[in-house]
Design an enzyme around this catalytic site. Structure first.
Site, mmCIF file in Angstrom:
data_model
loop_
_atom_site.group_PDB
_atom_site.id
_atom_site.type_symbol
_atom_site.label_atom_id
_atom_site.label_comp_id
_atom_site.label_asym_id
_atom_site.label_seq_id
_atom_site.Cartn_x
_atom_site.Cartn_y
_atom_site.Cartn_z
ATOM 1 N N GLY A 1 27.192 -46.850 26.381
ATOM 2 C CA GLY A 1 26.208 -46.439 27.402
ATOM 3 C C GLY A 1 26.295 -44.888 27.427
ATOM 4 N N TYR B 1 30.243 -57.610 40.287
ATOM 5 C CA TYR B 1 30.596 -56.075 39.732
ATOM 6 C C TYR B 1 32.282 -55.837 39.976
ATOM 7 C CZ TYR B 1 29.893 -50.951 38.961
ATOM 8 O OH TYR B 1 29.936 -49.739 38.553
ATOM 9 N N ALA C 1 34.470 -57.946 40.279
ATOM 10 C CA ALA C 1 35.130 -58.930 39.472
ATOM 11 C C ALA C 1 35.409 -58.263 38.077
ATOM 12 C CB ALA C 1 34.943 -60.474 39.576
HETATM 13 P P1 NAP Z 1 23.706 -45.726 34.094
HETATM 14 O O1 NAP Z 1 23.089 -44.340 34.813
HETATM 15 O O2 NAP Z 1 22.924 -46.901 34.796
HETATM 16 O O3 NAP Z 1 23.628 -45.747 32.529
HETATM 17 C C1 NAP Z 1 23.848 -46.718 32.322
HETATM 18 C C2 NAP Z 1 24.106 -46.664 30.632
HETATM 19 O O4 NAP Z 1 24.887 -47.829 30.074
HETATM 20 C C3 NAP Z 1 22.937 -46.283 29.930
HETATM 21 O O5 NAP Z 1 23.225 -45.553 28.879
HETATM 22 C C4 NAP Z 1 22.725 -47.796 29.113
HETATM 23 O O6 NAP Z 1 21.699 -47.607 27.963
HETATM 24 C C5 NAP Z 1 23.896 -48.301 29.046
HETATM 25 N N1 NAP Z 1 23.802 -49.792 28.894
HETATM 26 C C6 NAP Z 1 23.691 -50.613 29.956
HETATM 27 N N2 NAP Z 1 23.603 -51.749 29.483
HETATM 28 C C7 NAP Z 1 24.225 -51.908 28.319
HETATM 29 C C8 NAP Z 1 24.490 -52.806 27.378
HETATM 30 N N3 NAP Z 1 24.368 -54.126 27.527
HETATM 31 N N4 NAP Z 1 24.683 -52.426 26.012
HETATM 32 C C9 NAP Z 1 24.954 -51.291 25.727
HETATM 33 N N5 NAP Z 1 24.579 -50.313 26.457
HETATM 34 C C10 NAP Z 1 24.207 -50.419 27.668
HETATM 35 O O7 NAP Z 1 24.982 -45.798 34.510
HETATM 36 P P2 NAP Z 1 26.131 -44.967 35.100
HETATM 37 O O8 NAP Z 1 26.072 -44.689 36.684
HETATM 38 O O9 NAP Z 1 26.238 -43.616 34.233
HETATM 39 O O10 NAP Z 1 27.187 -45.824 34.882
HETATM 40 C C11 NAP Z 1 28.362 -45.813 33.874
HETATM 41 C C12 NAP Z 1 29.474 -46.333 34.132
HETATM 42 O O11 NAP Z 1 30.232 -46.085 35.479
HETATM 43 C C13 NAP Z 1 29.363 -47.936 34.409
HETATM 44 O O12 NAP Z 1 30.327 -48.835 33.816
HETATM 45 C C14 NAP Z 1 29.281 -47.942 35.937
HETATM 46 O O13 NAP Z 1 29.598 -49.479 36.385
HETATM 47 C C15 NAP Z 1 30.471 -47.028 36.134
HETATM 48 N N6 NAP Z 1 30.339 -46.527 37.607
HETATM 49 C C16 NAP Z 1 29.315 -45.844 37.938
HETATM 50 C C17 NAP Z 1 29.365 -45.169 39.178
HETATM 51 C C18 NAP Z 1 28.029 -44.479 39.706
HETATM 52 O O14 NAP Z 1 28.222 -44.151 41.020
HETATM 53 N N7 NAP Z 1 27.055 -44.213 39.140
HETATM 54 C C19 NAP Z 1 30.458 -45.602 40.109
HETATM 55 C C20 NAP Z 1 31.399 -46.246 39.514
HETATM 56 C C21 NAP Z 1 31.441 -46.720 38.186
HETATM 57 P P3 NAP Z 1 20.222 -47.716 28.319
HETATM 58 O O15 NAP Z 1 19.683 -46.151 28.600
HETATM 59 O O16 NAP Z 1 19.738 -47.804 26.692
HETATM 60 O O17 NAP Z 1 19.599 -48.620 29.188
#
Ligand code: NAP
Length: 243
Positions: free
Chosen positions: A8, A154, A156
């Protein structure tokens, strides 16, 4: 040569981690699902800064796709190995549980938790032999630490990821592999763009959302040689929201 694989990594936190690791001198494998343009932009940004990056799209929810992509990478890199794995790809499909469709339950667990299992099991063989060592960094969430209403799927997935982090750390520590989790609170990315940010900021003692780069700095430290003795930890990064 030692590589870092960041799942990701086309957007948000994963993108920031890929940039940081590349700046630390690691060649980076950028995984993503479908956003080719954004992934290419990350690779170009790394190359422009003098680093090395490769694209490896696959769906972390699809074990066959994971195997096919890693097979292809290994075949084209016979002398290289993945020494740093950042399990970052994740999605959310929020709903109160009594209204939650099966698909939303499974999609979140498959992408986050099962993806972690299939990718990590596969890549441990790059880290375990000959005490080569390695770093596994799992991006969990405050939601997995404390539980969040509307996010049973999420919470879980992320809580299970934390449990697996602690168990695996003890299994692989003798081989100089560390496994740690990062639990971010609210971070400014596409995932949080539609949330009522003004309301939510009032809940955060720091008064703001975090930035992807703040999470990336922690991930880069955990990936470094300096972090060799930190193992099985869950590190919160949330502006004091919950400790
Ligand atoms: P984001 O901006 O929505 O980006 C998601 C990334 O994951 C993108 O690169 C997307 O690729 C990729 N992705 C999604 N589904 C995928 C799959 N099935 N296979 C491969 N790649 C996939 O998310 P983010 O906020 O940066 O979150 C990153 C991580 O941090 C996640 O695990 C999230 O749960 C965790 N997190 C985020 C927050 C927050 O506040 N943002 C807080 C706590 C934890 P594409 O661009 O190709 O769609």
């Amino acid at each position: 040569m030692k590589y870092a694989l960041v799942t990701g990594a086309s957007r948000g936190i994963g993108r920031a981690i890929a940039l940081r690791l590349a700046a630390q001198g690691l060649p980076v494998i950028i995984n993503y699902l479908s956003n080719h343009e954004a992934a290419h932009d990350v690779a170009r940004e790394i190359a422009d800064a003098g680093g090395k990056a490769e694209l490896l799209p696959f769906d972390t929810a699809n074990p066959e796709a994971i195997d096919a992509a890693i097979d292809a990478w290994e075949n084209s890199h016979p002398d290289d190995h993945v020494g740093v794995l950042v399990n970052n790809a994740g999605i959310r499909r929020d709903n109160v549980m009594f209204m939650m469709p099966d698909d939303d339950w499974h999609a979140v667990l498959d992408t986050t938790l099962n993806g972690f299992f299939y990718i990590t099991r596969r890549l441990l063989k790059h880290m375990m032999p000959r005490r080569r060592g390695g770093r596994i960094i799992n991006i969990a969430s405050l939601s997995g630490v404390k539980g969040m209403p509307g996010q049973t799927n999420y919470s879980a997935a992320k809580a299970a990821l934390i449990g697996a982090t602690k168990a695996l750390a003890q299994e692989v520590a003798p081989r100089q592999v560390t496994v740690n989790a990062i639990a971010p609170g609210f971070i400014e990315t596409d995932m949080t763009r539609e949330l009522p940010q003004d309301e939510l900021k009032k809940l955060v003692p720091a008064g703001r959302f975090g930035t992807p780069d703040e999470v990336a700095a922690l991930a880069a430290f955990l990936a470094s040689d300096d972090a060799a003795y930190i193992n099985g930890e869950v590190i919160n990064i949330n502006g004091g929201l919950y400790t």
